[in-house]
Scaffold this motif. Sequence first.
Motif, PDB file in Angstrom:
ATOM      1  N   ILE A 285      14.350 -11.653 -18.052  1.00  0.00           N
ATOM      2  CA  ILE A 285      13.192 -11.424 -17.191  1.00  0.00           C
ATOM      3  C   ILE A 285      11.943 -11.993 -17.853  1.00  0.00           C
ATOM      4  O   ILE A 285      11.128 -12.668 -17.205  1.00  0.00           O
ATOM      5  CB  ILE A 285      13.022  -9.925 -16.890  1.00  0.00           C
ATOM      6  N   LEU A 286      11.786 -11.748 -19.139  1.00  0.00           N
ATOM      7  CA  LEU A 286      10.638 -12.291 -19.864  1.00  0.00           C
ATOM      8  C   LEU A 286      10.663 -13.820 -19.834  1.00  0.00           C
ATOM      9  O   LEU A 286       9.627 -14.472 -19.658  1.00  0.00           O
ATOM     10  CB  LEU A 286      10.644 -11.782 -21.307  1.00  0.00           C
ATOM     11  N   TYR A 287      11.843 -14.385 -20.002  1.00  0.00           N
ATOM     12  CA  TYR A 287      11.985 -15.840 -19.958  1.00  0.00           C
ATOM     13  C   TYR A 287      11.617 -16.373 -18.573  1.00  0.00           C
ATOM     14  O   TYR A 287      10.919 -17.392 -18.450  1.00  0.00           O
ATOM     15  CB  TYR A 287      13.423 -16.212 -20.303  1.00  0.00           C
ATOM     16  N   SER A 288      12.056 -15.686 -17.530  1.00  0.00           N
ATOM     17  CA  SER A 288      11.752 -16.118 -16.166  1.00  0.00           C
ATOM     18  C   SER A 288      10.255 -16.101 -15.907  1.00  0.00           C
ATOM     19  O   SER A 288       9.698 -17.033 -15.307  1.00  0.00           O
ATOM     20  CB  SER A 288      12.476 -15.217 -15.156  1.00  0.00           C
ATOM     21  N   LYS A 289       9.593 -15.062 -16.349  1.00  0.00           N
ATOM     22  CA  LYS A 289       8.141 -14.973 -16.158  1.00  0.00           C
ATOM     23  C   LYS A 289       7.430 -16.099 -16.894  1.00  0.00           C
ATOM     24  O   LYS A 289       6.450 -16.659 -16.395  1.00  0.00           O
ATOM     25  CB  LYS A 289       7.635 -13.609 -16.630  1.00  0.00           C
ATOM     26  N   ARG A 290       7.941 -16.446 -18.077  1.00  0.00           N
ATOM     27  CA  ARG A 290       7.323 -17.538 -18.825  1.00  0.00           C
ATOM     28  C   ARG A 290       7.524 -18.877 -18.111  1.00  0.00           C
ATOM     29  O   ARG A 290       6.614 -19.703 -18.066  1.00  0.00           O
ATOM     30  CB  ARG A 290       7.917 -17.604 -20.232  1.00  0.00           C
TER      31      ARG A 290
ATOM     32  N   GLU B 260      11.733  -4.029 -17.606  1.00  0.00           N
ATOM     33  CA  GLU B 260      11.233  -5.396 -17.478  1.00  0.00           C
ATOM     34  C   GLU B 260      10.615  -5.921 -18.762  1.00  0.00           C
ATOM     35  O   GLU B 260      10.616  -7.125 -19.010  1.00  0.00           O
ATOM     36  CB  GLU B 260      10.214  -5.473 -16.338  1.00  0.00           C
ATOM     37  N   ASP B 261      10.095  -5.032 -19.597  1.00  0.00           N
ATOM     38  CA  ASP B 261       9.439  -5.477 -20.830  1.00  0.00           C
ATOM     39  C   ASP B 261      10.424  -5.740 -21.955  1.00  0.00           C
ATOM     40  O   ASP B 261      10.040  -6.251 -23.017  1.00  0.00           O
ATOM     41  CB  ASP B 261       8.408  -4.445 -21.284  1.00  0.00           C
TER      42      ASP B 261
ATOM     43  N   VAL C  34       9.613 -11.129 -10.100  1.00  0.00           N
ATOM     44  CA  VAL C  34       8.958 -11.558 -11.334  1.00  0.00           C
ATOM     45  C   VAL C  34       7.670 -12.336 -11.059  1.00  0.00           C
ATOM     46  O   VAL C  34       7.070 -12.891 -11.976  1.00  0.00           O
ATOM     47  CB  VAL C  34       9.910 -12.407 -12.208  1.00  0.00           C
ATOM     48  N   GLY C  35       7.257 -12.374  -9.818  1.00  0.00           N
ATOM     49  CA  GLY C  35       6.039 -13.083  -9.451  1.00  0.00           C
ATOM     50  C   GLY C  35       5.911 -13.123  -7.948  1.00  0.00           C
ATOM     51  O   GLY C  35       6.771 -12.607  -7.217  1.00  0.00           O
ATOM     52  N   GLU C  36       4.864 -13.740  -7.477  1.00  0.00           N
ATOM     53  CA  GLU C  36       4.654 -13.841  -6.047  1.00  0.00           C
ATOM     54  C   GLU C  36       5.733 -14.720  -5.423  1.00  0.00           C
ATOM     55  O   GLU C  36       5.846 -15.903  -5.736  1.00  0.00           O
ATOM     56  CB  GLU C  36       3.270 -14.427  -5.746  1.00  0.00           C
ATOM     57  N   ASN C  37       6.554 -14.113  -4.577  1.00  0.00           N
ATOM     58  CA  ASN C  37       7.634 -14.828  -3.902  1.00  0.00           C
ATOM     59  C   ASN C  37       8.622 -15.435  -4.892  1.00  0.00           C
ATOM     60  O   ASN C  37       9.183 -16.507  -4.649  1.00  0.00           O
ATOM     61  CB  ASN C  37       7.069 -15.920  -2.989  1.00  0.00           C
TER      62      ASN C  37
END
Length: 252
Positions: A191-196, A185-186, A219-222
Motif C-alpha cells: 500500500i505504501l509503495y502504491s501511494k508512492r 495502511e501505514d 489509495v488516492g482519488e479514483n
Amino acid sequence: MYLANNKKIYFASDQHFGAPTAALSLPREKRFVAWLDEVKGDAEAIFLVGDLFDFWFEYKTVVPKGFVRVLGKIAEIRDSGIPIYFFVGNHDLWMDDYFEKELNIPVYYDNQEYTFGDKTFLIGHGDGKGPGDMGYKRMKKVFTNPFSKWLFSWLHPDIGVRLAQYLSVKNKLISGDEDITFLGEDKEWLILYSKRKLETKHYNYLVFGHRHLPMKVSVGENSEYVNLGDWITYFTYGVFDGENFEIKKYGK
C-alpha cells in the motif's frame, strides 16, 4: 485494449503448485484448472501474477516434472486466441524462455502498465517493492544474478529441484502467519509503495500478488490498491468488466 461486449479480464496469483508436496498440491491444481476452464468462456485476457509454481527452474533441456494439468490448460486457452500474461514471482523467478517458446505466453520480470478501456493499471507480483524487507531485497539480487543461476544449473535436476523445493517449504515461503492479518495502511508495504507510485503517475488500479491476503484499498482519488490473495487459503481472483474491479472467491 478495449473489451468486447460482455468480455472480462481475469487476474490470479500465488498458486504455489508443488507445495508442500505434489500430492497435497494436486487438488488445488485441479481446482485452478477448473477455474481456468470456466473463465475462458468470457475472458478477453488472463493475467497470472506470479508464484504459479512454488519452485521453477529451466535447464536448457529440462523443466520441473509435474504441473501437466495447468500447463495443458493454459496452452489450450492460449491456442484458442485468448492472451495470457505471466509475471514472475519470487518463487518462479528462474523463468527463461519456455513459456514464450512453448506456450506463446510473454513473461515479465517487473511491473507493467496497461490501459483497458479508460482505466489504467499497474500490474506486478509485488515482491521486493516498498520500504523495508532489505534482507529479501539483497537475497533477490543474489538469486537473479546470472552467475548464481549458472552455478545452480550445474546441479543435476534431481538434486537441484529437490533441494530448492525443500528449502522453499522449510522456510515457510508460502503463506505464513503474517499473511493472515491486515496490518493497517501505514504498515502494509505494498500500500505504501502504491501511494508512492501515485505521486508521479495516476493509475486506477495497482494490482499485485505476493501478499496472499485478498484486499482492495483506496489509495488516492479514483485509485485502488488490489491484492489478489492466493490459491492456498483463499482461492480468490480478480475480475475487471470494463468498469469495475472485483475480488471473487472460486467455489465454496
